[in-house]
Design a protein around this motif. Structure first.
Motif, PDB file in Angstrom:
ATOM      1  N   HIS A  14       0.841  -1.203   0.000  1.00  0.00           N
ATOM      2  CA  HIS A  14       0.000   0.000   0.000  1.00  0.00           C
ATOM      3  C   HIS A  14       0.875   1.251   0.000  1.00  0.00           C
ATOM      4  CE1 HIS A  14       0.424  -0.243   4.450  1.00  0.00           C
ATOM      5  NE2 HIS A  14       0.311   1.072   4.401  1.00  0.00           N
ATOM      6  N   ASP A  15       0.322   2.330  -0.536  1.00  0.00           N
ATOM      7  CA  ASP A  15       1.063   3.581  -0.694  1.00  0.00           C
ATOM      8  C   ASP A  15       1.014   4.364   0.620  1.00  0.00           C
ATOM      9  OD1 ASP A  15       2.119   6.032  -1.396  1.00  0.00           O
ATOM     10  OD2 ASP A  15       1.114   6.082  -3.363  1.00  0.00           O
ATOM     11  N   GLU A  16       2.178   4.477   1.254  1.00  0.00           N
ATOM     12  CA  GLU A  16       2.271   5.152   2.559  1.00  0.00           C
ATOM     13  C   GLU A  16       1.980   6.654   2.435  1.00  0.00           C
ATOM     14  OE1 GLU A  16       2.994   3.651   5.383  1.00  0.00           O
ATOM     15  OE2 GLU A  16       3.960   1.746   4.857  1.00  0.00           O
ATOM     16  N   ASN A  17       2.122   7.189   1.229  1.00  0.00           N
ATOM     17  CA  ASN A  17       1.954   8.639   1.058  1.00  0.00           C
ATOM     18  C   ASN A  17       0.506   9.077   0.883  1.00  0.00           C
ATOM     19  OD1 ASN A  17       4.789   8.965   1.043  1.00  0.00           O
ATOM     20  ND2 ASN A  17       4.800   8.245  -1.083  1.00  0.00           N
ATOM     21  N   GLY A  46      -6.987   6.779  -7.823  1.00  0.00           N
ATOM     22  CA  GLY A  46      -5.541   6.482  -7.833  1.00  0.00           C
ATOM     23  C   GLY A  46      -5.277   5.174  -7.101  1.00  0.00           C
ATOM     24  N   LEU A  47      -4.289   4.421  -7.574  1.00  0.00           N
ATOM     25  CA  LEU A  47      -3.989   3.134  -6.946  1.00  0.00           C
ATOM     26  C   LEU A  47      -3.459   3.356  -5.534  1.00  0.00           C
ATOM     27  CD1 LEU A  47      -3.693   0.031  -7.233  1.00  0.00           C
ATOM     28  CD2 LEU A  47      -1.418   0.424  -8.171  1.00  0.00           C
ATOM     29  N   TYR A  48      -4.085   2.691  -4.552  1.00  0.00           N
ATOM     30  CA  TYR A  48      -3.679   2.868  -3.163  1.00  0.00           C
ATOM     31  C   TYR A  48      -3.082   1.589  -2.565  1.00  0.00           C
ATOM     32  CZ  TYR A  48      -4.029   3.218   1.889  1.00  0.00           C
ATOM     33  OH  TYR A  48      -3.748   3.163   3.218  1.00  0.00           O
ATOM     34  N   GLU A  72      -4.508  -4.616   4.934  1.00  0.00           N
ATOM     35  CA  GLU A  72      -3.652  -4.767   6.125  1.00  0.00           C
ATOM     36  C   GLU A  72      -2.716  -3.560   6.288  1.00  0.00           C
ATOM     37  OE1 GLU A  72      -1.856  -8.845   7.257  1.00  0.00           O
ATOM     38  OE2 GLU A  72      -0.161  -7.643   6.554  1.00  0.00           O
ATOM     39  N   GLY A  73      -2.741  -2.988   7.470  1.00  0.00           N
ATOM     40  CA  GLY A  73      -1.844  -1.862   7.755  1.00  0.00           C
ATOM     41  C   GLY A  73      -2.328  -0.529   7.221  1.00  0.00           C
ATOM     42  N   THR A  74      -3.527  -0.490   6.635  1.00  0.00           N
ATOM     43  CA  THR A  74      -4.036   0.766   6.072  1.00  0.00           C
ATOM     44  C   THR A  74      -5.000   1.465   7.036  1.00  0.00           C
ATOM     45  OG1 THR A  74      -5.972  -0.261   5.043  1.00  0.00           O
ATOM     46  CG2 THR A  74      -3.960  -0.177   3.711  1.00  0.00           C
ATOM     47  N   GLY A  75      -5.462   0.739   8.052  1.00  0.00           N
ATOM     48  CA  GLY A  75      -6.451   1.308   8.978  1.00  0.00           C
ATOM     49  C   GLY A  75      -7.870   1.225   8.419  1.00  0.00           C
ATOM     50  N   LEU A  76      -8.012   0.633   7.239  1.00  0.00           N
ATOM     51  CA  LEU A  76      -9.342   0.499   6.626  1.00  0.00           C
ATOM     52  C   LEU A  76      -9.891  -0.909   6.843  1.00  0.00           C
ATOM     53  CD1 LEU A  76      -8.762   2.128   3.102  1.00  0.00           C
ATOM     54  CD2 LEU A  76     -10.015   3.154   5.006  1.00  0.00           C
ATOM     55  N   LYS A  77     -11.231  -0.973   6.802  1.00  0.00           N
ATOM     56  CA  LYS A  77     -11.884  -2.290   6.835  1.00  0.00           C
ATOM     57  C   LYS A  77     -12.727  -2.411   5.576  1.00  0.00           C
ATOM     58  CE  LYS A  77     -12.622  -2.124  11.778  1.00  0.00           C
ATOM     59  NZ  LYS A  77     -13.558  -1.296  12.475  1.00  0.00           N
ATOM     60  N   ILE A  78     -13.167  -3.612   5.285  1.00  0.00           N
ATOM     61  CA  ILE A  78     -13.986  -3.826   4.075  1.00  0.00           C
ATOM     62  C   ILE A  78     -15.229  -2.918   4.114  1.00  0.00           C
ATOM     63  CG2 ILE A  78     -15.454  -5.504   2.857  1.00  0.00           C
ATOM     64  CD1 ILE A  78     -13.326  -7.620   3.423  1.00  0.00           C
TER      65      ILE A  78
END
Lengths: 290, 93
Positions: A14-17, A46-48, A72-78
């Motif tokens: 995933h894109d940290e930026n 944009g691809l995340y 995983e690691g993005t703080g997002l859920k489905i």
């Protein structure tokens, strides 16, 4: 312990930026294929994030695993995703998808994003099938052809050969070029026949690299036949896992007399990426109707 | 997109082809009413456009279902082809 030479590396990214919570549209695509599953998450087009893993015996479970791994690691859920499109063989078995769209349409749209609007012919070399797709400048499919239901000329066929020859699937391409002269292709009709023929060649004393070159040649010839039936229009691009195998790619480019477009994106996520692009457009359409 | 519905057997190729690009421009979908066997239906495709399709249950029987409109001699224009003003419908046999 048995070494599984066919086993390719699974990964997520995933894109940290990018701060996904600052985005207004979180769209996602989940491509449940016969051999591998990919999930792609996009933020405002944009691809995340994405993941790529082996498909298990249970499609809904594979879809969930792939999406959870991408997040995983993005703080997002489905549940945070606004719209999800399922695609691939298991597209009707993606439990969290709002809609299912064919992988043919998704690959064309994904390739349009990855390679740009000039791409007109796409060769999707998947796990258990191979599709030649023609599209317009928007990535809309205009025509397509699919191979028969046979693993010859597909990713699974290459996995069978990697196991037969005890060569890591990721080394097949390079090793197949370690030959003095290009051998005649083995059978390209059926992967079982090709495997028997290859076993015979090994018994005759052929080295592994020569057998691999013969199989890569066979695969390249088979897909070139498919492309020629459809008609190749420039620009041309390859998606799917086999796009990473230079042994097949370079040989088919040589036979076609064309060089495929190159992209920094992972070719294996094209279907899921296209599905995420469809998801974004469908979500915006849905919001506009409200 | 060129969508082919039908099959190939030992006696030949039996496909009804619908050019969805032309079909979406039509908007009338006269083919649905024109087919005496009711083989056509309207569905939303992957691009959210309404297009004509051959209904699933007829796709493996096309040769026989279309026989009534295809006499051996003095063949009149096919109702579905004639009804399609955008020229999206064609038959392979």
């Amino acid at each position: 312990m048995t070494v599984e030479y066919w086993r390719w590396k699974e990964y997520n990214w995933h894109d940290e930026n990018i701060d996904p919570k600052a985005g207004s549209v979180l769209s996602a695509g989940c491509d449940v294929g016969s051999v591998s599953s990919q999930a792609v998450v996009m933020v405002d087009g944009g691809l995340y994030a994405y993941s790529n893993m082996r498909t298990g015996s249970d499609s809904p479970h594979s879809a969930l695993d792939a999406m959870n791994w991408a997040l995983e690691g993005t703080g997002l859920k489905i549940e945070d995703l606004h719209y999800v499109v399922g695609t691939g063989y298991g597209r009707v078995n993606v439990p969290f998808a709002h809609r299912a769209i064919t992988e043919i349409a998704c690959h064309a749209r994904g390739a349009n994003f990855m390679y740009g609007p000039s791409v007109r012919t796409i060769l999707d070399m998947g796990g258990q099938d191979c599709k030649a797709i023609r599209c317009d400048h928007r990535g809309k499919v205009t025509n397509f052809l699919m191979n028969d239901k046979c693993a010859a000329g597909t990713g699974r066929g290459m996995e069978v050969f990697a196991d037969l020859l005890s060569v890591s699937i990721e080394d097949v391409g390079d090793l197949s070029f370690d030959v003095e002269e290009e051998p005649e292709p083995v059978s390209s009709t059926c992967v079982v026949f090709a495997k028997s023929e290859a076993a015979g060649l090994l018994r005759q004393g052929w080295p592994k690299n020569l057998v691999l070159a013969a199989y890569c040649n066979a695969m390249a010839h088979r897909v070139v036949t498919l492309l020629e039936r459809l008609g190749v229009e420039k620009e041309f691009a390859i998606t799917g896992g086999i796009a990473k195998n230079i042994g097949v790619v370079r040989r088919l480019e040589k036979e076609l007399g064309l060089t495929g477009l190159k992209s920094d994106y992972d070719t294996q996520i094209a279907g899921a990426l296209g599905a995420a692009l469809f998801a974004g457009a469908l979500y915006e359409k849905q919001q506009a109707k409200k | 997109m060129i969508a082919n519905y039908g099959y190939m057997d030992g006696s030949g190729e039996y496909y009804i082809t619908i050019d969805t690009g032309k079909c979406t421009e039509c908007g009338h979908h006269n083919c649905v009413e024109a087919c005496p066997k009711g083989m056509f239906a309207i569905e939303t495709d992957d691009y959210d456009d309404e297009v004509a399709v051959i209904r699933e249950e007829f796709r493996k029987q096309i040769k026989y279902m279309c026989a009534e409109c295809k006499p051996v001699s003095d063949r009149p224009p096919l109702p579905c082809v004639e009804a399609c003003t955008s020229g999206a419908v064609t038959h392979s046999w």
